[in-house]
Scaffold this active site. Structure first.
Site, PDB file in Angstrom:
ATOM      1  N   ARG A 209       0.841  -1.188   0.000  1.00  0.00           N
ATOM      2  CA  ARG A 209       0.000   0.000   0.000  1.00  0.00           C
ATOM      3  C   ARG A 209       0.885   1.250   0.000  1.00  0.00           C
ATOM      4  NH1 ARG A 209      -2.140  -3.688   3.729  1.00  0.00           N
ATOM      5  NH2 ARG A 209      -4.304  -4.309   3.348  1.00  0.00           N
ATOM      6  N   LYS A 241      -4.617  -3.181  11.318  1.00  0.00           N
ATOM      7  CA  LYS A 241      -6.014  -3.331  10.928  1.00  0.00           C
ATOM      8  C   LYS A 241      -6.410  -4.797  10.891  1.00  0.00           C
ATOM      9  CE  LYS A 241      -9.302  -1.653   7.486  1.00  0.00           C
ATOM     10  NZ  LYS A 241      -9.450  -0.870   6.247  1.00  0.00           N
ATOM     11  N   ARG A 321      -0.333  -0.803  -6.966  1.00  0.00           N
ATOM     12  CA  ARG A 321      -0.824  -1.977  -6.225  1.00  0.00           C
ATOM     13  C   ARG A 321      -1.834  -2.750  -7.080  1.00  0.00           C
ATOM     14  NH1 ARG A 321      -1.547  -4.053  -0.883  1.00  0.00           N
ATOM     15  NH2 ARG A 321      -3.707  -4.324  -0.203  1.00  0.00           N
ATOM     16  N   HIS A 344      -4.954  -8.933   2.762  1.00  0.00           N
ATOM     17  CA  HIS A 344      -6.384  -8.944   3.046  1.00  0.00           C
ATOM     18  C   HIS A 344      -6.743 -10.142   3.910  1.00  0.00           C
ATOM     19  CE1 HIS A 344      -7.281  -6.424  -0.807  1.00  0.00           C
ATOM     20  NE2 HIS A 344      -6.955  -5.680   0.222  1.00  0.00           N
ATOM     21  N   TYR A 354     -10.402  -5.299  -6.208  1.00  0.00           N
ATOM     22  CA  TYR A 354      -9.634  -5.478  -7.443  1.00  0.00           C
ATOM     23  C   TYR A 354     -10.392  -6.316  -8.471  1.00  0.00           C
ATOM     24  CZ  TYR A 354      -6.008  -3.783  -4.330  1.00  0.00           C
ATOM     25  OH  TYR A 354      -5.289  -3.025  -3.449  1.00  0.00           O
TER      26      TYR A 354
END
Length: 381
Positions: A209, A241, A321, A344, A354
Site C-alpha cells: 500500500r 487493521k 498496487r 487482506h 480489485y
C-alpha cells in the site's frame, strides 16, 4: 401586553421596536435575582412558537447556547476525535472535508436553528463536487458532530439524521498498468535520476500500500534474504487493521537491486549533510532524511511515469498496487494467494476492491454451452 402560559411557566408577549418580545418567568436564582427566558420575533405567533421550543428544551435538560454555531460543533467534535487514537491520516481527511465542504456552507448557522432543509440543500449542492463516498463521510461528520453536541445538551435533536445522503459524482475507476507499460515504467524507474524510482519498483513488485511504502524503514528490510517486513500502523499504538497487515514479503531481484542502490545513495547524502541529516530510518526521504509526504510522493511518481511515456497526471500511486494484482492474476496466481500477498483477511475483499484486475475463474454457463455446441444450432437436420 398579553399574558401567556406555556407549560408550567407564566409570562407575557409585548411589542418592542419593530417586532415582538416574549418573556417567561423561571423563578429566582440562588442569588435572589429573577430568571427570565426571552425570545424575539416579527409576530406574536413566531415569538410564542420560539418560547414553546425553548420550554421543550428546558424540560429535556437542553441548555442551548445561541452563540454556538455549526462550525463550533464540528470543531469540538474534531478536537475530541483527534484524541481517540485514530490515525493522523483519518484526522487529516476529516479536517479537510470540514474546512472545505462543510463549514463554508453551514458553519455560520446557529446549531439550534439548523434545519433538515438546510442539511438537504447543502448535500444536494455538493453532489457535483464530491463522490458518493466523500459525501457519505462529510454527512457522517456532521451527524456525529451534532450527536456529540446533543450529548452535551447543546441541542435537542439531530436534524442531520433526518436527511438521506444523495449520490455524488462518479469516482474515477482505478486502473492497472499493462505488462508492456509496467516494463517501461520499471526500466525508467531504475535510472539514478529518479528520486523515488525505488519506490515505484517496490510498489509494482510487492503490491504494498502507498502508506506502507511511505512509512517503510530500513530496519524492516533484509536485503540478503530479499524480504521486507511490513507493519501497517493504523493507530498511534501501532495496532494493525488485520493480522495480515503485519507480514513478511519476498522482494523480486530488481527490487533488491533498486534498494541496494538507494541505500548507497542515502549513505552518501547522510555523509554530505552531516549533523543536518534527520535520520528517521526511512527508505524514502529527501536529501536531508526528512520523510516524504503523500503529495511529494505523487509529484515524483508522476515524473517517472512521464519519462516512461505515460501521462503521469492520469495515474495515482495506489494503481501500482492494482498493477501488482493484475500481473499476478494474469500469471495464473490464484486469488487466495493474491489475497495473502496484499494483506487482506479474505478473498472477498480482494475480489471486491480489485474486481477489474482479477481474471474471472468461473465463466457463465452460457459461455460453456457456446463453446461445446457452438453459438448457433444446426437446423439442417
Amino acid at each position: 401586553m398579553a399574558k401567556i402560559h406555556i407549560g408550567k411557566y407564566e409570562g407575557s408577549i409585548y411589542q418592542e421596536g419593530d417586532g415582538w418580545t416574549g418573556a417567561l418567568s423561571l423563578g429566582f436564582g440562588p442569588d435572589g435575582k429573577r430568571k427570565r427566558l426571552k425570545r424575539k420575533g416579527k409576530t406574536k405567533t413566531e415569538v410564542k412558537d420560539k418560547l414553546k421550543d425553548a420550554v421543550e428544551d428546558l424540560d429535556k435538560g437542553v441548555k442551548p447556547d445561541h452563540k454556538y454555531l455549526v462550525r463550533d460543533a464540528v470543531n469540538d467534535f474534531l478536537t475530541a476525535f483527534a484524541k481517540t487514537g485514530r490515525s493522523p491520516e483519518t484526522n487529516k481527511v476529516y479536517r479537510s472535508l470540514a474546512d472545505h465542504q462543510l463549514i463554508p456552507f453551514l458553519g455560520r448557522i446557529r446549531l439550534k436553528e439548523l434545519t433538515a432543509d438546510d442539511v438537504e440543500k447543502w448535500l444536494n449542492g455538493r453532489t457535483q463536487h464530491l463522490t458518493s463516498s466523500s459525501l457519505g463521510i462529510v454527512h457522517g461528520l456532521l451527524k456525529r458532530s451534532i450527536r456529540r453536541a446533543a450529548r452535551h445538551d447543546k441541542v435537542a435533536r439531530n436534524v442531520a439524521d433526518l436527511v438521506d445522503t444523495p449520490e455524488g459524482k462518479p469516482a474515477r475507476k482505478s486502473r492497472s498498468l499493462t505488462l508492456e507499460q509496467a516494463n517501461a515504467v520499471l526500466a525508467e524507474a531504475a535510472k539514478p535520476k529518479h528520486r523515488l524510482g525505488a519506490y515505484v519498483i517496490l510498489a509494482i513488485v510487492t503490491g504494498l500500500r502507498t502508506e506502507e511504502l511511505r512509512k517503510l524503514t530500513w530496519s524492516a528490510v533484509d536485503l540478503d534474504a530479499a524480504t521486507v517486513y511490513v507493519l501497517r500502523a493504523e493507530r498511534h499504538n501501532d495496532e494493525t487493521k488485520t493480522p495480515l497487515s503485519r507480514r513478511g514479503l519476498g522482494i523480486a531481484q530488481l527490487g533488491v537491486d533498486a534498494l541496494r542502490a538507494l541505500k548507497a545513495r542515502q549513505a552518501a547524502e547522510k555523509l554530505k549533510a552531516g549533523d543536518a541529516y534527520e535520520d528517521h530510518d526511512r527508505l524514502f526521504c529527501n536529501e536531508r532524511g526528512a520523510p516524504y509526504s503523500a503529495q511529494q510522493v505523487r509529484y515524483h511518481f508522476r515524473k517517472v511515469l512521464d519519462a516512461a511515456g505515460l501521462n503521469g497526471a492520469e495515474w495515482a500511486p495506489r494503481e501500482l498496487r492494482h498493477t501488482f494484482v493484475s500481473l499476478m492474476s494474469d500469471h495464473g496466481v490464484p486469488v487466495e494467494k493474491i489475497s495473502v500477498l496484499v494483506g487482506h483477511k479474505n478473498t472477498k475483499i480482494t475480489e471486491t476492491i480489485y474486481r477489474h484486475q482479477i481474471r474471472p475463474e468461473i465463466r457463465d454457463g452460457a459461455e460453456h454451452m457456446n463453446d461445446i455446441f457452438g453459438s448457433k444450432v444446426n437446423k439442417s437436420a
